[in-house]
Design a protein around this motif. Structure first.
Motif, PDB file in Angstrom:
ATOM      1  N   GLN A 108     -13.277 -10.881   1.318  1.00  0.00           N
ATOM      2  CA  GLN A 108     -12.475  -8.683   1.311  1.00  0.00           C
ATOM      3  C   GLN A 108     -13.338  -7.586   0.711  1.00  0.00           C
ATOM      4  N   PRO A 109     -14.384  -7.293   1.902  1.00  0.00           N
ATOM      5  CA  PRO A 109     -15.135  -6.057   1.194  1.00  0.00           C
ATOM      6  C   PRO A 109     -14.189  -5.115   0.823  1.00  0.00           C
ATOM      7  N   ILE A 110     -14.805  -4.133  -0.098  1.00  0.00           N
ATOM      8  CA  ILE A 110     -14.481  -3.217  -0.985  1.00  0.00           C
ATOM      9  C   ILE A 110     -13.987  -2.109   0.637  1.00  0.00           C
ATOM     10  N   SER A 111     -15.057  -2.008   1.098  1.00  0.00           N
ATOM     11  CA  SER A 111     -14.569  -0.745   2.630  1.00  0.00           C
ATOM     12  C   SER A 111     -13.380  -1.155   2.833  1.00  0.00           C
ATOM     13  N   ASN A 112     -12.871  -2.026   2.870  1.00  0.00           N
ATOM     14  CA  ASN A 112     -11.779  -2.754   3.902  1.00  0.00           C
ATOM     15  C   ASN A 112     -10.201  -2.167   3.601  1.00  0.00           C
ATOM     16  N   VAL A 113     -10.200  -1.450   2.157  1.00  0.00           N
ATOM     17  CA  VAL A 113      -9.018  -1.077   1.801  1.00  0.00           C
ATOM     18  C   VAL A 113      -9.247   0.010   0.584  1.00  0.00           C
ATOM     19  N   LYS A 114      -8.126   1.107   1.094  1.00  0.00           N
ATOM     20  CA  LYS A 114      -8.603   2.132   0.293  1.00  0.00           C
ATOM     21  C   LYS A 114      -8.591   1.995  -1.243  1.00  0.00           C
ATOM     22  N   PRO A 115      -9.194   2.960  -1.961  1.00  0.00           N
ATOM     23  CA  PRO A 115      -9.578   2.823  -3.577  1.00  0.00           C
ATOM     24  C   PRO A 115      -8.117   2.051  -4.176  1.00  0.00           C
ATOM     25  N   ARG A 116      -6.749   3.191  -4.211  1.00  0.00           N
ATOM     26  CA  ARG A 116      -5.925   3.036  -4.729  1.00  0.00           C
ATOM     27  C   ARG A 116      -5.275   1.184  -4.663  1.00  0.00           C
ATOM     28  N   ILE A 117      -5.505   1.022  -2.699  1.00  0.00           N
ATOM     29  CA  ILE A 117      -5.113  -0.515  -3.063  1.00  0.00           C
ATOM     30  C   ILE A 117      -5.700  -1.178  -3.467  1.00  0.00           C
ATOM     31  N   ILE A 118      -6.714  -1.609  -3.589  1.00  0.00           N
ATOM     32  CA  ILE A 118      -7.376  -2.045  -4.556  1.00  0.00           C
ATOM     33  C   ILE A 118      -7.155  -2.246  -5.521  1.00  0.00           C
ATOM     34  N   GLN A 119      -7.373  -1.348  -6.376  1.00  0.00           N
ATOM     35  CA  GLN A 119      -6.399  -1.358  -7.648  1.00  0.00           C
ATOM     36  C   GLN A 119      -5.121  -2.467  -7.527  1.00  0.00           C
ATOM     37  N   TRP A 120      -4.616  -2.259  -7.125  1.00  0.00           N
ATOM     38  CA  TRP A 120      -3.334  -2.739  -6.778  1.00  0.00           C
ATOM     39  C   TRP A 120      -3.353  -4.164  -7.197  1.00  0.00           C
ATOM     40  N   TRP A 121      -4.821  -4.791  -7.452  1.00  0.00           N
ATOM     41  CA  TRP A 121      -5.087  -6.499  -7.284  1.00  0.00           C
ATOM     42  C   TRP A 121      -4.649  -7.086  -8.359  1.00  0.00           C
ATOM     43  N   PHE A 122      -4.479  -8.578  -8.168  1.00  0.00           N
ATOM     44  CA  PHE A 122      -3.868  -8.705  -9.711  1.00  0.00           C
ATOM     45  C   PHE A 122      -4.324 -10.597 -10.108  1.00  0.00           C
ATOM     46  N   ALA A 123      -5.317 -10.852 -10.354  1.00  0.00           N
ATOM     47  CA  ALA A 123      -5.880 -11.955 -10.838  1.00  0.00           C
ATOM     48  C   ALA A 123      -5.186 -13.282 -11.212  1.00  0.00           C
ATOM     49  N   GLU A 124      -4.971 -14.662 -10.633  1.00  0.00           N
ATOM     50  CA  GLU A 124      -4.023 -15.039 -10.069  1.00  0.00           C
ATOM     51  C   GLU A 124      -3.863 -15.699 -11.509  1.00  0.00           C
TER      52      GLU A 124
END
Length: 205
Positions: A108-124
């Motif tokens: 999923q390219p970074i441009s697909n979601v807003k910056p704040r949403i991408i920063q909510w990611w959590f490595a499994e």
């Protein structure tokens, strides 16, 4: 059992709260000694709209968005957990304001979601560490010392350390992960690097 969609109705959010409340009550009745509530990043979403001088602590309250029923419901669930913790000082209570599903990341390219949403990611692998370490929180010297002082409620932000590269001009990563670090979670992954490198090592168990 709950509805994780942030745009749900007030009725759905109220059902979500009742599910959380009933699960907490039944855990108490069942004699569970260590209760862990999975909350949501949406519980503190209101803080992102304010001027940030410090990183968002998982222990903050009244940081929900009153216009988002799901956000308010998650705040209510954590407040109920807090009130329950006061009634049962011999038990341990934790909650995690969890980010988004790790398995939605690859490709999923970074441009697909807003910056704040991408920063909510959590490595499994980091998510697994958090929950497994919470199961044995009394074995951790830092938290054990607090438990001995009568503290029995602990909050955590459920994210990887997703600091953005400067060239993207994204806002800084706003969440305080110090409780996770003290618990022993090893934050090795950054979502920006994962998306750029197309690595899947963050999925390891």
């Amino acid at each position: 059992a709950g509805n994780p969609n942030s745009d749900q109705s007030e009725e759905s959010a109220r059902k979500n709260y009742n599910i959380d409340k009933n699960c907490i009550d039944e855990a108490i009745k069942s004699g569970v000694e260590n209760i862990i509530l999975t909350s949501s990043v949406w519980r503190t979403i209101g803080q992102l709209e304010r001027t940030l001088k410090e990183r968002i602590s998982p222990e903050i309250t009244s940081a929900y968005d009153s216009n988002i029923p799901y956000s308010k419901a998650k705040e209510m669930s954590v407040l109920y957990l807090s009130e329950t913790a006061k009634k049962f000082p011999e038990k341990i209570f934790s909650y995690v304001d969890l980010g988004w599903n790790p398995r939605e990341t690859m490709g999923q390219p970074i441009s697909n979601v807003k910056p704040r949403i991408i920063q909510w990611w959590f490595a499994e692998c980091e998510l697994q560490q958090l929950y497994l370490l919470l199961l044995s929180i009394e074995n951790n010297s830092y938290f054990n010392s607090r438990i001995k002082k009568g503290i029995n409620l602990f909050g955590f932000n459920g994210f990887s350390k997703n600091d953005p590269p400067r060239n993207l001009n994204h806002p800084h990563f706003p969440y305080d992960l110090s409780n996770s670090v003290k618990l022993g979670v090893k934050h090795e992954f950054n979502v920006y690097g994962v998306l750029t490198e197309q690595t899947s090592s963050w999925r390891r168990i």
